[in-house]
Scaffold this active site. Structure first.
Site, PDB file in Angstrom:
ATOM      1  N   SER A   1      31.178  10.863   7.554  1.00  0.00           N
ATOM      2  CA  SER A   1      30.793   9.491   7.218  1.00  0.00           C
ATOM      3  C   SER A   1      29.540   9.194   8.006  1.00  0.00           C
ATOM      4  O   SER A   1      29.222   9.885   8.974  1.00  0.00           O
ATOM      5  CB  SER A   1      31.906   8.524   7.651  1.00  0.00           C
ATOM      6  OG  SER A   1      31.435   7.190   7.663  1.00  0.00           O
TER       7      SER A   1
ATOM      8  N   TYR B   1      38.220   5.453  13.666  1.00  0.00           N
ATOM      9  CA  TYR B   1      37.488   6.069  12.553  1.00  0.00           C
ATOM     10  C   TYR B   1      36.187   6.700  13.052  1.00  0.00           C
ATOM     11  O   TYR B   1      35.866   7.842  12.723  1.00  0.00           O
ATOM     12  CB  TYR B   1      37.212   4.988  11.509  1.00  0.00           C
ATOM     13  CG  TYR B   1      36.654   5.477  10.194  1.00  0.00           C
ATOM     14  CD1 TYR B   1      37.494   5.906   9.171  1.00  0.00           C
ATOM     15  CD2 TYR B   1      35.281   5.492   9.953  1.00  0.00           C
ATOM     16  CE1 TYR B   1      36.983   6.338   7.955  1.00  0.00           C
ATOM     17  CE2 TYR B   1      34.768   5.919   8.745  1.00  0.00           C
ATOM     18  CZ  TYR B   1      35.620   6.336   7.740  1.00  0.00           C
ATOM     19  OH  TYR B   1      35.105   6.765   6.537  1.00  0.00           O
TER      20      TYR B   1
END
Ligand code: NAD
Length: 256
Positions: A138, A151
């Site tokens: 990401s 995350y």
């Protein structure tokens, strides 16, 4: 063309993973799908592309189930040639309030699962001297955002794992690279749009615009199809010597 190759895509019953699986199937690869929810629909979509498809419902937070999935893939198709580590979840909360069980789940699903699938896929790839490991990291593997501690930590970890896997196999035909998307409109992101709309009393359209405006200069979502095309590049012969990169597709997010 990937005819005769087998690709296993984790978390491929929806979103980016399903897009990746379709892109690989369009090039002729047989596909092993994984993920929760409806699996019959995604299996039918892949089969319609004229390749063989199988499904294993391993929970990617559990090493023993990942081992069972990798064995199932090898028993079904011979070996895994292309591994896409994609399964992932999100939870937003400040560090001091971050639920410990959510932290553990995010680290297990978004980071440790990639380690387990990679360690189990590598021996056969090394033996045949060809393999592609594609980690869906990401933009949060490169930069941080408030309220996303687990995350961001997991995705930075995935970028690190990508580099080490690439280095350890640098003299072989096995490559490992990461893809770093900005916003992609999948169920994972729609939940964040919904939370914004609810908290701020906005319509879906207004909340979506705000979400993009905060981070993404292009004001456009990246699509699973665009990410699939990047995965195809890594799988092509042009990608033979692309090793350990973290390639962002982020509408300018990190150019700022
Ligand atoms: P999604 O929610 O549409 O898909 C997630 C997939 O993972 C689903 O198939 C789900 O069933 C599966 N999954 C979840 N928990 C699992 C578990 N324990 N075991 C097995 N499968 C599990 O989300 P998405 O947006 O397509 O996300 C896919 C990946 O892309 C994730 O790693 C995510 O972090 C990453 N990503 C997404 C975006 C975005 O904007 N959507 C941006 C950057 C990175």
């Amino acid at each position: 063309m990937l005819t005769g190759k087998t690709a296993l895509v984790t978390g491929s019953t929806s979103g980016i993973g399903l897009g990746m699986a379709k892109a690989l199937a369009e090039q002729g690869a047989n596909i092993v799908l994984n993920g929760f929810g409806d699996s019959a629909g995604p299996q039918a979509e892949i089969a319609a592309l004229g390749v063989k498809v199988a499904y294993h419902g391993a929970d990617m937070s559990k090493a023993s189930e990942i081992e069972a999935m990798m064995k199932f893939a090898a028993d079904t198709f011979g070996q895994v040639d292309i591994l896409v580590n994609n399964a992932g979840i999100q939870h937003v909360s400040p560090v001091q309030d971050f639920p410990v069980d959510k932290w553990d789940a995010i680290i297990a699903i978004n980071l440790s699962s990639a380690f387990h699938a990679t360690r189990l896929a590598l021996p056969a790839m090394q033996k045949s001297n060809w393999g592609r490991i594609i980690n869906v990291a990401s933009i949060h593997g490169l930069v941080g955002s408030a309220d996303k501690s687990a995350y961001v930590a997991a995705k930075h970890g995935v970028v690190g794992l990508t580099k080490v896997t690439a280095l350890e196999n640098a003299t072989t035909g096995v490559t490992c690279n990461a893809i770093c998307p900005g916003w992609v409109l999948t169920p994972l992101v729609q939940k964040q749009v919904d939370a914004k709309a609810l908290a701020m009393g906005l319509t879906n359209e207004e909340a979506t615009k705000l979400l993009l405006q905060e981070k993404e200069p292009s004001m456009q979502f990246t699509t699973p199809e665009e990410l699939g095309a990047l995965a195809m590049f890594f799988c092509s012969s042009a990608g033979n010597n692309v090793r350990g990169v973290a390639w962002n597709m982020d509408g300018g997010w990190t150019a700022q």
